[in-house]
Scaffold this active site. Structure first.
Site, PDB file in Angstrom:
ATOM      1  N   LEU A 146      -2.850  86.105  14.125  1.00 34.34           N
ATOM      2  CA  LEU A 146      -3.671  87.308  14.025  1.00 34.34           C
ATOM      3  C   LEU A 146      -5.127  86.872  14.003  1.00 34.34           C
ATOM      4  CD1 LEU A 146      -1.809  89.319  11.211  1.00 34.34           C
ATOM      5  CD2 LEU A 146      -1.746  89.782  13.668  1.00 34.34           C
ATOM      6  N   ASP A 147      -6.011  87.722  14.515  1.00 35.38           N
ATOM      7  CA  ASP A 147      -7.436  87.424  14.449  1.00 35.38           C
ATOM      8  C   ASP A 147      -7.875  87.305  12.989  1.00 35.38           C
ATOM      9  OD1 ASP A 147      -7.499  87.677  17.197  1.00 35.38           O
ATOM     10  OD2 ASP A 147      -8.178  89.761  17.154  1.00 35.38           O
ATOM     11  N   LYS A 148      -8.948  86.602  12.768  1.00 31.47           N
ATOM     12  CA  LYS A 148      -9.481  86.403  11.417  1.00 31.47           C
ATOM     13  C   LYS A 148      -9.628  87.721  10.668  1.00 31.47           C
ATOM     14  CE  LYS A 148     -13.668  84.893   9.000  1.00 31.47           C
ATOM     15  NZ  LYS A 148     -15.030  84.317   9.147  1.00 31.47           N
TER      16      LYS A 148
END
Length: 324
Positions: A146-148
């Site tokens: 997942l993105d940050k």
């Protein structure tokens, strides 16, 4: 303790099988893939080259060799550190754990895997503190990312067979991944975005819908409509980098708070000053990995989990007028 990437820790498993007579005339690499389905073909070929697979005691049998049947295969599965990452005492919100998998609810702001500019303070570092043996798995067992600034559910494998099985599921699009998001603008109905994604030719740090990109499919439906925004549920068929963010921007409905693919904050009418300030200072794309479903790699049972919206998105929806 930092483990070098080439460290040979120990043998994890010694396993011996006899090649069935029915496999007479078949190539060794094909037989290995048939007898050891828990491991990828590339990994088996790597172990064969490294000498971790012995045929009647020999470690120099080429992969293309045709077998007679009856040969004894000895498989010594090595434990080899896959990186030099350092364990760090970072809290993890573990939703589920057994001998094969961990389901983690990732918070906003936590980078999943170390990379340029993020060598520490990542989920990998936290996982290694939780279970140091994960150093022996690719990416410390992490199967997808997942993105940050995207919160929500991730699966982590604790064993190499589980990792292989989960990666195969992901490649076969067998995972069920459900997201919740707030988008700018008002959709009249749900739909499907089937548009290839690749590197943006004009902004190399971004992704975009491009004709020569990799296939990408996102399903979306409307949960609630507001004056200038929508609350959406989205399901992924594929898992391209920034897929939901790119597809929603492609539809001219970028996610609320998305500084990369979005636009200036749109303010509904009639808000008080504190609500206006909250919307203007919202620090991330309003995207949460809400649901995850998969076939358990050991039991074959279908399992699923849900993670409630984090507090920042709940407050955002309250301001916009969502009625649970």
């Amino acid at each position: 303790m930092i483990l070098p990437a080439s460290t040979d820790i120990a043998s994890d498993l010694d396993e011996t099988q006899t090649i069935p007579e029915s496999e007479r005339g078949q190539r060794l690499d094909r037989i290995l893939a048939s007898l050891y389905p828990d491991y990828s073909r590339s990994r088996l070929q790597q172990w064969l080259k490294q000498g971790n697979i012995r045929i009647n005691g020999a470690t120099d049998v080429p992969a293309k060799t045709k077998m007679q049947g009856g040969e004894r295969i000895t498989l010594d599965i090595p434990k080899e550190a896959q990186g030099t990452w350092q364990p760090e005492d970072i809290p993890l919100n573990i939703v589920y754990e057994d001998e094969a998998i961990i389901i983690v609810n990732k918070p906003v702001g936590l980078v999943v895997h170390p990379g340029a500019g993020n060598h520490t303070g990542t989920m990998v570092n936290a996982l290694l503190h939780h279970q140091p043996e994960l150093i022996n798995l690719p990416r410390a067992g992490i199967v997808h990312r997942l993105d940050k600034d995207t919160s929500g559910l991730l699966v982590v494998a604790k064993q190499l067979p589980a990792h292989t099985h989960l990666v195969a599921q992901l490649q076969a699009r067998a995972f069920e991944r459900t997201y919740r998001a707030v988008a700018n603008g008002v959709f009249t109905a749900g739909g499907v975005v089937d548009a290839p994604i690749g590197r943006d030719p004009h902004h190399r740090t971004r992704m975009a819908v491009v004709h020569n990109g990799r296939d990408a499919v996102t399903h979306y439906k409307v949960i609630s409509r507001f004056e200038k925004h929508c609350y959406l549920e989205l399901k992924l068929e594929t898992g391209r980098t920034h897929q939901i963010r790119v597809h929603m921007a492609h539809l001219r409905h970028p996610l609320f708070g998305d500084k990369t693919y979005g636009r200036q904050v749109r303010l509904p009418s009639g808000l008080d000053e504190s609500s206006i300030q909250y919307l203007q200072q919202f620090k991330r794309q309003a995207l949460h990995a809400y649901g995850l479903g998969l076939e358990h790699p050991s039991t074959g049972e279908w399992m699923s989990w849900q993670a409630p919206l984090p507090e920042d998105m709940q407050h955002l929806l309250n301001i916009l007028g969502h009625q649970p």
